[in-house]
Design a protein around this motif. Structure first.
Motif, PDB file in Angstrom:
ATOM      1  N   GLY A 169       0.810  -1.211   0.000  1.00  0.00           N
ATOM      2  CA  GLY A 169       0.000   0.000   0.000  1.00  0.00           C
ATOM      3  C   GLY A 169       0.844   1.262   0.000  1.00  0.00           C
ATOM      4  O   GLY A 169       0.680   2.140  -0.833  1.00  0.00           O
ATOM      5  N   ALA A 170       1.799   1.334   0.913  1.00  0.00           N
ATOM      6  CA  ALA A 170       2.647   2.528   0.997  1.00  0.00           C
ATOM      7  C   ALA A 170       3.475   2.703  -0.253  1.00  0.00           C
ATOM      8  O   ALA A 170       3.625   3.799  -0.783  1.00  0.00           O
ATOM      9  CB  ALA A 170       3.557   2.437   2.223  1.00  0.00           C
ATOM     10  N   ALA A 171       4.004   1.594  -0.771  1.00  0.00           N
ATOM     11  CA  ALA A 171       4.845   1.693  -1.956  1.00  0.00           C
ATOM     12  C   ALA A 171       4.045   2.131  -3.159  1.00  0.00           C
ATOM     13  O   ALA A 171       4.503   2.910  -3.983  1.00  0.00           O
ATOM     14  CB  ALA A 171       5.501   0.336  -2.233  1.00  0.00           C
ATOM     15  N   VAL A 198       7.742  -3.164  -4.493  1.00  0.00           N
ATOM     16  CA  VAL A 198       7.957  -2.399  -3.264  1.00  0.00           C
ATOM     17  C   VAL A 198       9.044  -1.328  -3.385  1.00  0.00           C
ATOM     18  O   VAL A 198       9.317  -0.621  -2.415  1.00  0.00           O
ATOM     19  CB  VAL A 198       8.289  -3.344  -2.082  1.00  0.00           C
ATOM     20  N   CYS A 199       9.677  -1.226  -4.537  1.00  0.00           N
ATOM     21  CA  CYS A 199      10.735  -0.218  -4.735  1.00  0.00           C
ATOM     22  C   CYS A 199      10.373   0.701  -5.895  1.00  0.00           C
ATOM     23  O   CYS A 199      10.983   0.632  -6.974  1.00  0.00           O
ATOM     24  CB  CYS A 199      12.079  -0.889  -5.001  1.00  0.00           C
ATOM     25  N   PRO A 200       9.381   1.580  -5.704  1.00  0.00           N
ATOM     26  CA  PRO A 200       8.935   2.425  -6.820  1.00  0.00           C
ATOM     27  C   PRO A 200       9.960   3.444  -7.280  1.00  0.00           C
ATOM     28  O   PRO A 200       9.828   4.002  -8.371  1.00  0.00           O
ATOM     29  CB  PRO A 200       7.688   3.102  -6.251  1.00  0.00           C
ATOM     30  N   ARG A 201      10.989   3.708  -6.463  1.00  0.00           N
ATOM     31  CA  ARG A 201      11.995   4.690  -6.845  1.00  0.00           C
ATOM     32  C   ARG A 201      13.148   4.081  -7.634  1.00  0.00           C
ATOM     33  O   ARG A 201      14.021   4.799  -8.110  1.00  0.00           O
ATOM     34  CB  ARG A 201      12.544   5.387  -5.603  1.00  0.00           C
ATOM     35  N   ASP A 202      13.155   2.774  -7.740  1.00  0.00           N
ATOM     36  CA  ASP A 202      14.186   2.097  -8.514  1.00  0.00           C
ATOM     37  C   ASP A 202      14.130   2.569  -9.974  1.00  0.00           C
ATOM     38  O   ASP A 202      13.041   2.782 -10.522  1.00  0.00           O
ATOM     39  CB  ASP A 202      13.949   0.587  -8.443  1.00  0.00           C
ATOM     40  N   PRO A 203      15.291   2.750 -10.635  1.00  0.00           N
ATOM     41  CA  PRO A 203      15.273   3.221 -12.034  1.00  0.00           C
ATOM     42  C   PRO A 203      14.446   2.337 -12.963  1.00  0.00           C
ATOM     43  O   PRO A 203      13.716   2.853 -13.820  1.00  0.00           O
ATOM     44  CB  PRO A 203      16.758   3.194 -12.418  1.00  0.00           C
ATOM     45  N   LEU A 204      14.541   1.010 -12.802  1.00  0.00           N
ATOM     46  CA  LEU A 204      13.750   0.122 -13.654  1.00  0.00           C
ATOM     47  C   LEU A 204      12.265   0.263 -13.344  1.00  0.00           C
ATOM     48  O   LEU A 204      11.434   0.270 -14.263  1.00  0.00           O
ATOM     49  CB  LEU A 204      14.205  -1.330 -13.455  1.00  0.00           C
TER      50      LEU A 204
END
Length: 420
Positions: free
Chosen positions: A254-256, A329-335
């Motif tokens: 949810g948060a991600a 869970v890692c929306p800031r990841d470049p991919l």
């Protein structure tokens, strides 16, 4: 409650979109396309180490459907676990199956009709009756009822829709098993969930690695007939891996998805690293394949280039699970950011149509290459790029004017009191 109110409430309860998991569907579908086009890639690029590298990646494109199976279990659990288990009953199960049928059946049936038209046109234009022999009505019924992949057979009509039949099998198990999944989520610890994922993975890895080279993890070792038992092991194992993975990450999703507010570890490029690791593993396996034993009559090399996708490439499966988890869970990841962009989201939504129609478009591309005498080098490369573009354009047309309208129409046919 009116239908409008019911649809509004259902929409408000819908889980937030995880854009990267939509975008990666486009990559998975295109990976399958590259596998089916890899011989032409060799002819276009010519033999050499770069071509060999590209072919090793392309030949492993059969794994694109494995990504789809894991994604399917993950997304359906993420989207429907709460809504289905709140007041669960046979109506909820039937409603879920109806919505999944609305999602896959209309387009599957429409593309089958396109294949039928193709067989007729080819028979009339070439005078070869063997094309009409491919339009077996009994097998068409199996395809239309989504049972074609459940029993050993050759791949006929639209050969790639065996995976749709496999998905239907998974949907049936989910409609019933979602209650047990909910209870499991309530009592199982993270360690237990990870253990279950590993246990579900083992049969897939063992059976997959035991198959011959250039396998698509489907055929028996001594024929091109689908192997009995392989389909349920592969699709159900991977689908339920995705489902349990969704439970494992539930508190983080949810948060991600909504705000992107995450801990320090979520800010690391974990998805990009997982994708890079998967590619490295595939290449290491391909360049160090210990077994080169072939099916009778199948060439191992094309124009001097090794065309084999080692069966051992299935060992990349744990990295696929890690990739899906980190994308979620890692929306800031470049991919993750790249796959969440508008072009990838649109391509991801049209990926099912792309997957179903790409064999026909490849056939049209090969016909165009023959007419234009573009049999190698840059001319064939141009035709290949045009074929890929035509496949995506055809997919968008089918998604926009067949798949989505049919899905919405069938969804509206559900009674208002069945909200999934």
């Amino acid at each position: 409650m009116s239908r409008l109110e019911a649809e509004s409430e259902s929409t408000s309860r819908r889980a937030p979109l995880i854009g990267a998991l939509t975008g990666i569907r486009a990559l998975a579908a295109f990976w399958v396309f590259l596998r089916h086009f890899r011989t032409e890639i060799v002819d276009a690029l010519g033999p050499g180490p770069v071509t060999q590298l590209v072919i090793h990646i392309s030949s492993a494109g059969y794994l694109g459907v494995d990504l789809f199976f894991i994604l399917s279990g993950f997304i359906l659990t993420y989207t429907h676990l709460t809504t289905m288990t709140t007041g669960y009953g046979w109506r909820k199960a039937v409603g879920f199956l109806w919505l999944r049928l609305a999602r896959v059946w209309p387009l599957t049936a429409f593309v089958l009709m396109l294949f039928g038209a193709y067989f007729i046109v080819q028979a009339l234009s070439s005078g070869d009756p063997s094309y009409l022999a491919q339009a077996d009505p009994g097998r068409l019924v199996m395809h239309l009822t989504l049972l074609n992949g459940w029993f050993p057979s050759t791949l006929d009509w639209n050969g790639v829709d065996w995976s749709v039949s496999a998905e239907w099998m998974a949907y049936l198990t989910f409609a019933v098993g979602v209650v047990g999944l909910s209870r499991f989520a309530a009592v199982a610890s993270r360690r237990v969930m990870i253990t279950v994922i590993v246990l579900l993975m083992l049969p897939v890895l063992i059976v997959g690695a035991s198959m011959q080279d250039d396998t698509i993890f489907l055929f028996a070792n001594d024929s091109y007939v689908t192997a009995a038992g392989v389909l349920p092991i592969r699709v159900l194992g991977e689908f339920w891996i995705g489902a349990v993975l969704s439970l494992l990450l539930h508190r983080h999703l949810g948060a991600a998805a909504e705000s992107g507010v995450a801990g320090r570890w979520r800010r690391l490029p974990l998805a990009s690293l997982s994708a890079a690791a998967a590619i490295v593993v595939l290449l290491v396996v391909a360049y160090n394949d210990p077994l080169h034993f072939m099916r009778a009559g199948q060439q191992e090399f094309h124009d001097g280039v090794d065309m084999i996708a080692p069966a051992e490439s299935i060992v990349v499966l744990p990295l696929f699970v890690l990739l899906i988890a980190t994308l979620a869970v890692c929306p800031r990841d470049p991919l993750s950011r790249l796959l969440s962009t508008r072009p990838f989201l649109l391509a991801g939504r049209a990926s099912f149509a792309f997957y179903l129609v790409h064999p026909l478009v490849i056939g049209a591309g090969l016909l165009a290459a023959s007419v234009l005498h573009a049999e190698s080098g840059p001319p064939l490369l141009i035709v290949g790029i045009g074929t890929a573009a035509a496949a995506w354009f055809s997919a968008w047309i089918l998604w926009r004017f067949i798949e989505e309208p049919a899905r919405k129409l069938l969804r509206r046919m559900l009674p208002a009191h069945i909200r999934i």
